[in-house]
Design an enzyme around this catalytic site. Structure first.
Site, PDB file in Angstrom:
ATOM      1  N   ASN A 204      11.392  -6.125  -2.975  1.00 29.02           N
ATOM      2  CA  ASN A 204      12.185  -5.656  -4.110  1.00 29.02           C
ATOM      3  C   ASN A 204      11.897  -4.202  -4.408  1.00 29.02           C
ATOM      4  O   ASN A 204      12.328  -3.677  -5.430  1.00 29.02           O
ATOM      5  CB  ASN A 204      11.883  -6.497  -5.358  1.00 29.02           C
ATOM      6  CG  ASN A 204      12.702  -7.768  -5.378  1.00 29.02           C
ATOM      7  OD1 ASN A 204      13.866  -7.762  -4.995  1.00 29.02           O
ATOM      8  ND2 ASN A 204      12.080  -8.859  -5.791  1.00 29.02           N
ATOM      9  N   ASN A 205      11.138  -3.564  -3.522  1.00 27.14           N
ATOM     10  CA  ASN A 205      10.748  -2.170  -3.735  1.00 27.14           C
ATOM     11  C   ASN A 205      11.883  -1.253  -3.241  1.00 27.14           C
ATOM     12  O   ASN A 205      12.174  -1.186  -2.048  1.00 27.14           O
ATOM     13  CB  ASN A 205       9.447  -1.925  -2.955  1.00 27.14           C
ATOM     14  CG  ASN A 205       8.936  -0.515  -3.124  1.00 27.14           C
ATOM     15  OD1 ASN A 205       9.706   0.431  -3.199  1.00 27.14           O
ATOM     16  ND2 ASN A 205       7.616  -0.389  -3.166  1.00 27.14           N
TER      17      ASN A 205
ATOM     18  N   HIS B 167      12.138   1.952  -3.055  1.00 25.44           N
ATOM     19  CA  HIS B 167      11.717   3.017  -2.126  1.00 25.44           C
ATOM     20  C   HIS B 167      11.669   2.484  -0.693  1.00 25.44           C
ATOM     21  O   HIS B 167      12.119   3.129   0.240  1.00 25.44           O
ATOM     22  CB  HIS B 167      10.322   3.535  -2.483  1.00 25.44           C
ATOM     23  CG  HIS B 167      10.257   4.199  -3.820  1.00 25.44           C
ATOM     24  ND1 HIS B 167      10.627   5.502  -4.018  1.00 25.44           N
ATOM     25  CD2 HIS B 167       9.858   3.730  -5.019  1.00 25.44           C
ATOM     26  CE1 HIS B 167      10.463   5.811  -5.284  1.00 25.44           C
ATOM     27  NE2 HIS B 167       9.996   4.757  -5.913  1.00 25.44           N
ATOM     28  N   LYS B 168      11.078   1.282  -0.559  1.00 20.25           N
ATOM     29  CA  LYS B 168      10.966   0.701   0.782  1.00 20.25           C
ATOM     30  C   LYS B 168      12.352   0.389   1.349  1.00 20.25           C
ATOM     31  O   LYS B 168      12.611   0.631   2.526  1.00 20.25           O
ATOM     32  CB  LYS B 168      10.152  -0.600   0.735  1.00 20.25           C
ATOM     33  CG  LYS B 168       8.677  -0.418   0.533  1.00 20.25           C
ATOM     34  CD  LYS B 168       7.991  -1.763   0.734  1.00 20.25           C
ATOM     35  CE  LYS B 168       6.512  -1.711   0.513  1.00 20.25           C
ATOM     36  NZ  LYS B 168       5.884  -3.037   0.722  1.00 20.25           N
TER      37      LYS B 168
ATOM     38  N   ASP C 145       3.907  -5.625   4.958  1.00 23.53           N
ATOM     39  CA  ASP C 145       2.765  -5.476   4.059  1.00 23.53           C
ATOM     40  C   ASP C 145       1.998  -4.247   4.528  1.00 23.53           C
ATOM     41  O   ASP C 145       1.800  -4.052   5.732  1.00 23.53           O
ATOM     42  CB  ASP C 145       1.867  -6.715   4.067  1.00 23.53           C
ATOM     43  CG  ASP C 145       0.977  -6.751   2.826  1.00 23.53           C
ATOM     44  OD1 ASP C 145       1.415  -6.302   1.753  1.00 23.53           O
ATOM     45  OD2 ASP C 145      -0.171  -7.218   2.930  1.00 23.53           O
TER      46      ASP C 145
ATOM     47  N   PHE D  78       6.111   7.081  -3.300  1.00 20.50           N
ATOM     48  CA  PHE D  78       5.614   6.084  -4.253  1.00 20.50           C
ATOM     49  C   PHE D  78       4.178   5.725  -3.875  1.00 20.50           C
ATOM     50  O   PHE D  78       3.637   6.243  -2.897  1.00 20.50           O
ATOM     51  CB  PHE D  78       6.519   4.845  -4.262  1.00 20.50           C
ATOM     52  CG  PHE D  78       6.438   4.007  -3.008  1.00 20.50           C
ATOM     53  CD1 PHE D  78       7.111   4.397  -1.864  1.00 20.50           C
ATOM     54  CD2 PHE D  78       5.682   2.838  -2.969  1.00 20.50           C
ATOM     55  CE1 PHE D  78       7.038   3.638  -0.699  1.00 20.50           C
ATOM     56  CE2 PHE D  78       5.603   2.072  -1.811  1.00 20.50           C
ATOM     57  CZ  PHE D  78       6.292   2.478  -0.680  1.00 20.50           C
TER      58      PHE D  78
ATOM     59  N   TYR E  31       0.490   5.419  -3.103  1.00 19.15           N
ATOM     60  CA  TYR E  31      -0.578   6.397  -2.842  1.00 19.15           C
ATOM     61  C   TYR E  31      -0.058   7.693  -2.200  1.00 19.15           C
ATOM     62  O   TYR E  31      -0.866   8.543  -1.822  1.00 19.15           O
ATOM     63  CB  TYR E  31      -1.627   5.780  -1.907  1.00 19.15           C
ATOM     64  CG  TYR E  31      -2.374   4.587  -2.469  1.00 19.15           C
ATOM     65  CD1 TYR E  31      -3.543   4.753  -3.210  1.00 19.15           C
ATOM     66  CD2 TYR E  31      -1.929   3.279  -2.249  1.00 19.15           C
ATOM     67  CE1 TYR E  31      -4.250   3.667  -3.704  1.00 19.15           C
ATOM     68  CE2 TYR E  31      -2.614   2.182  -2.743  1.00 19.15           C
ATOM     69  CZ  TYR E  31      -3.773   2.382  -3.470  1.00 19.15           C
ATOM     70  OH  TYR E  31      -4.464   1.295  -3.964  1.00 19.15           O
TER      71      TYR E  31
ATOM     72  N   LYS F 281       9.143  11.838   5.747  1.00 17.60           N
ATOM     73  CA  LYS F 281       8.116  10.786   5.673  1.00 17.60           C
ATOM     74  C   LYS F 281       8.416   9.688   6.686  1.00 17.60           C
ATOM     75  O   LYS F 281       7.552   9.277   7.462  1.00 17.60           O
ATOM     76  CB  LYS F 281       8.042  10.203   4.250  1.00 17.60           C
ATOM     77  CG  LYS F 281       7.038   9.055   4.145  1.00 17.60           C
ATOM     78  CD  LYS F 281       6.998   8.385   2.790  1.00 17.60           C
ATOM     79  CE  LYS F 281       6.146   7.110   2.854  1.00 17.60           C
ATOM     80  NZ  LYS F 281       6.217   6.283   1.650  1.00 17.60           N
TER      81      LYS F 281
ATOM     82  N   HIS G 113       3.722   5.124   8.716  1.00 18.04           N
ATOM     83  CA  HIS G 113       3.353   3.764   9.101  1.00 18.04           C
ATOM     84  C   HIS G 113       4.570   2.827   9.088  1.00 18.04           C
ATOM     85  O   HIS G 113       4.866   2.173  10.070  1.00 18.04           O
ATOM     86  CB  HIS G 113       2.296   3.274   8.099  1.00 18.04           C
ATOM     87  CG  HIS G 113       2.635   3.605   6.661  1.00 18.04           C
ATOM     88  ND1 HIS G 113       2.811   4.898   6.227  1.00 18.04           N
ATOM     89  CD2 HIS G 113       2.908   2.838   5.587  1.00 18.04           C
ATOM     90  CE1 HIS G 113       3.139   4.910   4.953  1.00 18.04           C
ATOM     91  NE2 HIS G 113       3.218   3.654   4.543  1.00 18.04           N
TER      92      HIS G 113
HETATM   93  P1  IMP Z   1       2.781  -3.599  -0.402  1.00 13.62           P
HETATM   94  O1  IMP Z   1       3.003  -3.448   1.058  1.00 13.62           O
HETATM   95  O2  IMP Z   1       4.079  -3.448  -1.153  1.00 13.62           O
HETATM   96  O3  IMP Z   1       2.030  -4.829  -0.751  1.00 13.62           O
HETATM   97  O4  IMP Z   1       1.943  -2.346  -0.863  1.00 13.62           O
HETATM   98  C1  IMP Z   1       0.542  -2.335  -0.985  1.00 13.62           C
HETATM   99  C2  IMP Z   1       0.123  -1.118  -1.780  1.00 13.62           C
HETATM  100  O5  IMP Z   1       0.260   0.045  -0.983  1.00 13.62           O
HETATM  101  C3  IMP Z   1       0.896  -0.839  -3.069  1.00 13.62           C
HETATM  102  O6  IMP Z   1      -0.012  -0.294  -4.001  1.00 13.62           O
HETATM  103  C4  IMP Z   1       1.908   0.179  -2.669  1.00 13.62           C
HETATM  104  O7  IMP Z   1       2.261   1.021  -3.753  1.00 13.62           O
HETATM  105  C5  IMP Z   1       1.151   0.940  -1.602  1.00 13.62           C
HETATM  106  N1  IMP Z   1       2.069   1.413  -0.571  1.00 13.62           N
HETATM  107  C6  IMP Z   1       2.834   0.671   0.264  1.00 13.62           C
HETATM  108  N2  IMP Z   1       3.555   1.459   1.064  1.00 13.62           N
HETATM  109  C7  IMP Z   1       3.235   2.731   0.727  1.00 13.62           C
HETATM  110  C8  IMP Z   1       3.675   3.995   1.197  1.00 13.62           C
HETATM  111  O8  IMP Z   1       4.532   4.129   2.085  1.00 13.62           O
HETATM  112  N3  IMP Z   1       3.116   5.067   0.601  1.00 13.62           N
HETATM  113  C9  IMP Z   1       2.176   4.980  -0.370  1.00 13.62           C
HETATM  114  N4  IMP Z   1       1.751   3.827  -0.870  1.00 13.62           N
HETATM  115  C10 IMP Z   1       2.276   2.700  -0.309  1.00 13.62           C
END
Ligand code: IMP
Length: 200
Positions: free
Chosen positions: A8-9, A11-12, A76, A156, A158, A179, A184
């Site tokens: 639901n992100n 940005h992703k 993830d 978003f 880090y 980016k 990654h």
């Molecule tokens: P998740 O993959 O959404 O569970 O993200 C795990 C953590 O890493 C969360 O705090 C996200 O904000 C952070 N995160 C995930 N992808 C990124 C990225 O591309 N850049 C910076 N932080 C990220």
């Protein structure tokens, strides 16, 4: 091909949609009215991405949507800091609190890295795909360094604290395209997109 991205992100979603060709339609959880939270209870990024993809695929089957949706993928991501033994890693979202608080997470990371000379770190993403009843995994890694303070307003999580290797700008100082080209998630999702091209 229609694939649900189990996130639901926003940005992703934006990052991921930039990568796929027009042959692959990426559908959000909101668009299929999947509104519940998915617990990330796995001990690795791989386990969590697979859990998310599986949970959403089960939901799709139970809601009789599998005739119109071909599959599901989930990601993830973890920030793995060398000097912290790979922490926060799989706990990146819940580093400071249980509540996915990005500001608190960044503060805690800066605190733990205060005075630490070795700033080397990496972002790592695991992407799980469920297609035709089979599960596939893809990985993307970008090495870099943890900044001493936040730089930039974009991205978003880090992003303002991460200088990808060889660069003097953090992810938060780059455009989405810049980016995506080295990140990654960009790397993992491009592997997925290449895999799918062979199936289409
Ligand atoms: P998740 O993959 O959404 O569970 O993200 C795990 C953590 O890493 C969360 O705090 C996200 O904000 C952070 N995160 C995930 N992808 C990124 C990225 O591309 N850049 C910076 N932080 C990220």
């Amino acid at each position: 091909m229609k694939l649900v991205f189990a996130s639901n992100n926003k940005h992703k979603l934006d990052e991921v949609r930039q990568i796929f060709s027009t042959d692959v339609e990426v559908i959000s959880l909101q668009e299929i009215s999947f509104l519940q939270e998915i617990d990330e209870i796995g001990e690795t990024l791989e386990e969590n991405s697979a859990l998310k993809a599986q949970e959403v695929w089960n939901w799709i089957k139970n809601h009789k949507l599998s005739s119109v949706i071909d599959g599901v993928f989930a990601d993830d991501t973890g920030l793995e800091v060398d000097a912290l033994g790979g922490e926060p890693g799989v706990r990146s979202a819940r580093y400071a609190t249980d509540g996915h608080d990005d500001e608190a997470n960044k503060r805690l990371l800066l605190e733990r890295m205060s005075g630490v000379e070795n700033r080397a770190a990496q972002f790592r993403t695991a992407v799980a795909l469920i297609l035709d009843g089979k599960e596939y995994l893809f990985e993307g890694v970008v090495r870099g360094a943890i900044a001493a303070e936040q730089h930039g307003e974009g991205g978003f999580g880090y992003d303002p604290l991460f200088f990808p290797e060889g660069g003097d700008r953090t992810f938060a100082e780059m455009s989405g395209e810049e980016k995506n080209a080295i990140s990654h998630r960009g790397r993992a999702v491009r592997k997925l997109a290449e895999f799918l091209q062979e199936k289409i």
